[in-house]
Scaffold this motif. Structure first.
Motif, short mmCIF file in Angstrom:
data_model
loop_
_atom_site.label_atom_id
_atom_site.label_comp_id
_atom_site.label_asym_id
_atom_site.label_seq_id
_atom_site.Cartn_x
_atom_site.Cartn_y
_atom_site.Cartn_z
N HIS A 29 0.86 -1.19 0.00
CA HIS A 29 0.00 0.00 0.00
C HIS A 29 0.89 1.23 0.00
CE1 HIS A 29 -3.69 2.33 1.00
NE2 HIS A 29 -2.82 3.12 1.62
N GLU A 30 0.70 2.10 -0.99
CA GLU A 30 1.46 3.34 -1.08
C GLU A 30 0.52 4.48 -1.50
OE1 GLU A 30 4.75 3.06 -3.76
OE2 GLU A 30 5.44 1.13 -2.95
N VAL A 31 0.80 5.68 -0.99
CA VAL A 31 0.10 6.87 -1.47
C VAL A 31 0.96 7.45 -2.58
CG1 VAL A 31 -0.80 9.14 -0.89
CG2 VAL A 31 -0.97 7.27 0.77
N VAL A 32 0.47 7.37 -3.80
CA VAL A 32 1.29 7.73 -4.96
C VAL A 32 0.77 8.96 -5.70
CG1 VAL A 32 2.02 5.34 -5.30
CG2 VAL A 32 -0.01 6.19 -6.50
N GLY A 33 -0.38 9.47 -5.32
CA GLY A 33 -0.94 10.60 -6.04
C GLY A 33 -1.39 10.19 -7.43
#
Length: 205
Positions: A29-33
């Protein structure tokens, strides 16, 4: 044993999970925009056996038009290559599932960023998890009026809090790992986009 690859790219987050008979085997899980297209395939490759599964489950929205299309295209491509079925689930449902798992009270409202100053909103109850109203796209002021005292969770919650600081809201993004918490009837959507509002581009009359 049956494995399912879960793909989630409908919001600013990008996440994948590998489930086996409903249990979580591995997840990323990553916040990548806006970087879903660059990160999704490498994240899948990092899962055990390259994420190979007997079925694929993909978030069909609502959310980012581009993010939704990236996830569905990847899911369809892998399903074709592996010869496995692919189904969809809603970003609203998976946020609700995560919220109830964290102990938030039922009923609640899921509120996600909707673009053009609006938010997507839908109410849910627990045990079993089920939506009790239809998905809508609203201005934040209208969403607050529709809350009716319920708690709200999602990436659009901060827009409501900016207007009324006394609201019980929590910021959250969808997470593929929480798809294991969804009942079967919320994981059988067709693998096509659920945009939640009309597209910006209009066909000529």
């Amino acid at each position: 044993m049956s494995r399912t690859l879960v793909i989630e790219t409908a919001t600013a987050a990008c996440s994948v999970a590998l489930l086996e008979d409903g249990a979580l085997i591995a997840a990323r899980h990553e916040v990548v925009g806006r970087g879903h297209a660059e990160r999704l395939v490498p994240m899948i490759a990092e899962l055990p056996e390259g994420g190979r599964a007997a079925a694929i489950l993909v978030d069909v929205g609502p959310g980012s038009f581009t993010g939704i299309r990236v996830g569905i295209a990847a899911a369809r491509g892998l399903a074709l290559g592996w010869g496995v079925p692919v189904c969809g689930y809603s970003s609203m449902s998976v946020v609700a599932a995560g919220a109830f798992a964290r102990g938030m009270a039922s009923p609640l409202a899921v509120v996600l960023e909707g673009g053009h100053g609006e938010v997507f909103m839908q109410g849910y109850v627990a045990s079993p998890i089920v939506p009790f109203d239809t998905l809508v796209s609203l201005r934040p002021e209208a969403a607050i009026a529709a809350l009716g005292g319920r708690s709200a969770i999602g990436s659009g919650a901060r827009r409501l809090l900016a207007i009324d600081g006394a609201l019980d809201v929590c910021d959250a993004l969808p997470d593929a790992a929480n798809a294991r918490l969804l009942p079967p009837d919320l994981t059988d959507l067709p693998p096509r986009p659920l945009y939640g509002r009309a597209p910006d581009a209009k066909l000529p009359a």
